[in-house]
Design a protein around this motif. Sequence first.
Motif, mmCIF file in Angstrom:
data_model
loop_
_atom_site.group_PDB
_atom_site.id
_atom_site.type_symbol
_atom_site.label_atom_id
_atom_site.label_comp_id
_atom_site.label_asym_id
_atom_site.label_seq_id
_atom_site.Cartn_x
_atom_site.Cartn_y
_atom_site.Cartn_z
ATOM 1 N N ASP A 49 1.775 9.237 -4.447
ATOM 2 C CA ASP A 49 0.991 8.720 -4.376
ATOM 3 C C ASP A 49 1.269 7.322 -3.647
ATOM 4 O O ASP A 49 0.036 6.759 -2.972
ATOM 5 N N ARG A 50 2.498 6.977 -3.878
ATOM 6 C CA ARG A 50 3.218 5.434 -3.807
ATOM 7 C C ARG A 50 3.353 5.495 -2.130
ATOM 8 O O ARG A 50 2.792 4.141 -1.771
ATOM 9 N N ALA A 51 2.838 6.281 -1.134
ATOM 10 C CA ALA A 51 3.477 6.110 -0.072
ATOM 11 C C ALA A 51 1.581 6.526 1.045
ATOM 12 O O ALA A 51 1.666 5.456 1.498
ATOM 13 N N ARG A 52 0.784 6.887 0.330
ATOM 14 C CA ARG A 52 -0.309 6.794 0.322
ATOM 15 C C ARG A 52 -0.711 5.800 0.462
ATOM 16 O O ARG A 52 -1.725 5.557 0.919
ATOM 17 N N GLU A 255 -7.305 -8.996 0.526
ATOM 18 C CA GLU A 255 -7.592 -8.052 1.344
ATOM 19 C C GLU A 255 -6.752 -6.870 1.081
ATOM 20 O O GLU A 255 -7.635 -6.064 0.393
ATOM 21 N N GLN A 256 -6.139 -7.081 1.386
ATOM 22 C CA GLN A 256 -4.586 -6.089 1.269
ATOM 23 C C GLN A 256 -4.824 -5.806 -0.258
ATOM 24 O O GLN A 256 -4.375 -4.801 -0.396
ATOM 25 N N VAL A 261 -5.143 -1.629 -4.861
ATOM 26 C CA VAL A 261 -6.020 -1.071 -5.613
ATOM 27 C C VAL A 261 -6.630 -0.215 -5.886
ATOM 28 O O VAL A 261 -6.712 0.268 -7.162
ATOM 29 N N HIS A 262 -7.896 -0.610 -4.900
ATOM 30 C CA HIS A 262 -8.777 0.610 -4.883
ATOM 31 C C HIS A 262 -7.399 2.084 -4.152
ATOM 32 O O HIS A 262 -8.340 3.117 -5.026
ATOM 33 N N ALA A 263 -6.763 2.186 -3.438
ATOM 34 C CA ALA A 263 -6.120 2.850 -2.981
ATOM 35 C C ALA A 263 -5.576 3.968 -4.574
ATOM 36 O O ALA A 263 -5.483 5.090 -4.898
ATOM 37 N N ARG A 264 -5.076 3.035 -5.162
ATOM 38 C CA ARG A 264 -3.528 3.415 -6.193
ATOM 39 C C ARG A 264 -4.618 3.346 -7.766
ATOM 40 O O ARG A 264 -4.285 4.195 -8.695
ATOM 41 N N VAL A 270 -11.528 -1.797 -9.298
ATOM 42 C CA VAL A 270 -11.481 -2.458 -7.863
ATOM 43 C C VAL A 270 -12.674 -3.467 -7.765
ATOM 44 O O VAL A 270 -12.299 -4.770 -7.810
ATOM 45 N N GLU A 271 -13.567 -3.122 -8.633
ATOM 46 C CA GLU A 271 -15.292 -3.890 -8.394
ATOM 47 C C GLU A 271 -14.742 -4.891 -9.651
ATOM 48 O O GLU A 271 -15.727 -6.561 -9.612
ATOM 49 N N THR A 272 -14.544 -4.592 -11.069
ATOM 50 C CA THR A 272 -14.378 -5.207 -12.254
ATOM 51 C C THR A 272 -13.209 -6.571 -12.077
ATOM 52 O O THR A 272 -12.396 -7.262 -12.502
ATOM 53 N N SER A 273 -12.381 -6.563 -11.794
ATOM 54 C CA SER A 273 -10.805 -7.059 -11.067
ATOM 55 C C SER A 273 -10.331 -8.179 -9.317
ATOM 56 O O SER A 273 -9.590 -8.679 -9.888
ATOM 57 N N GLY A 274 -11.773 -8.460 -9.471
ATOM 58 C CA GLY A 274 -11.823 -9.835 -8.789
ATOM 59 C C GLY A 274 -11.369 -11.268 -9.250
ATOM 60 O O GLY A 274 -11.043 -11.942 -8.179
#
Length: 329
Positions: A49-52, A255-256, A261-264, A270-274
């Motif tokens: 998961d960390r790698a991905r 952006e990264q 956040v999206h990947a993990r 993501v939508e609630t963490s702006g």
Amino acid sequence: MSDWRIYQGTRTPHDGIDRLPPPLAWRRFEGDPSPADAPDPAWRPGDRDRARSFLPDPATIDLTNAALYLRRPLLVTGQAGVGKSTLALSIAYELGLGPILRWPITSRSTLKEGLYTYDAIGRLHDVNLKEGAAQSDIGRYLTLGPLGTALLPRARPRVLLIDEIDKSDIDLPNDLLTIFEEGEFDVPELVRITQDRPEVQVTTADGTGRVSVRNGRVRCAAFPVIVLTSNGEREFPPAFLRRCVPLAISPPTREQLAEIVHARLGAEMVETSGDLLDAFVERQRNGRELATDQLLNAVYFRFEAARGQGTGVEQVAEKLIEHLRTTTD
């Protein structure tokens, strides 16, 4: 024509390592890969998961490929939490090189510890108990360390993470120079018995079983992919630096961070963490040293805690992205 980059940072496994061109003449090694190509151990929980979720920038991708082409260690510097050690996982996962070998460095770490350990006391104890195997099978008492295991002759290289090399004793970087140049080392306990026992089975650091060491020497066939990490707490000797490919990883952009956040954690978080993303980036710009894990913790905590009742969730989330230390005035 295919891209020259073997490692592409796509987070998708592929066999691009087979396209790696032959090494420079002085980076060729002669180990026989047949005896050591044993099955890889299982990945640690969470490592895939960390790698991905690792998102390398173009400079990281290019310099990683330079290290692959040149068969040189990659010396990675950067703030805590920018993904220095995760880069090793990403390389191993994408290129299908199996779980990484880890050598966490402390001020007491020695080269011999990284190469192998010999349980002389255990063997002496067994001899005193008149156990025949203690006399006949010295390999039972020898275990290759993470660096020694990485140097076993394999058709494909292993990935070795030497973590926080800047915490080492002052002599360790210089002690590594010969290993990095020669790609081999001797086990004196085995060299002494070569005439009687030219081949000995020893244990590996990754638990895959026992492998053969011939004539007391371990010599790689493919130089391992070595990732050394440093938090920049010390300077290294020029001779050591000359044998490494330097890479400085910058903190991720907003952006990264959103992609991480999206990947993990998924799209909903993501939508609630702006606002947390904005606060995190702003604090970094103000010279605060922050780790990406702090952001992930804050986003996850607030999202899950907000499902319940009570107050104080926002204040706790803010505390989770407090600075580790101030890097500028």
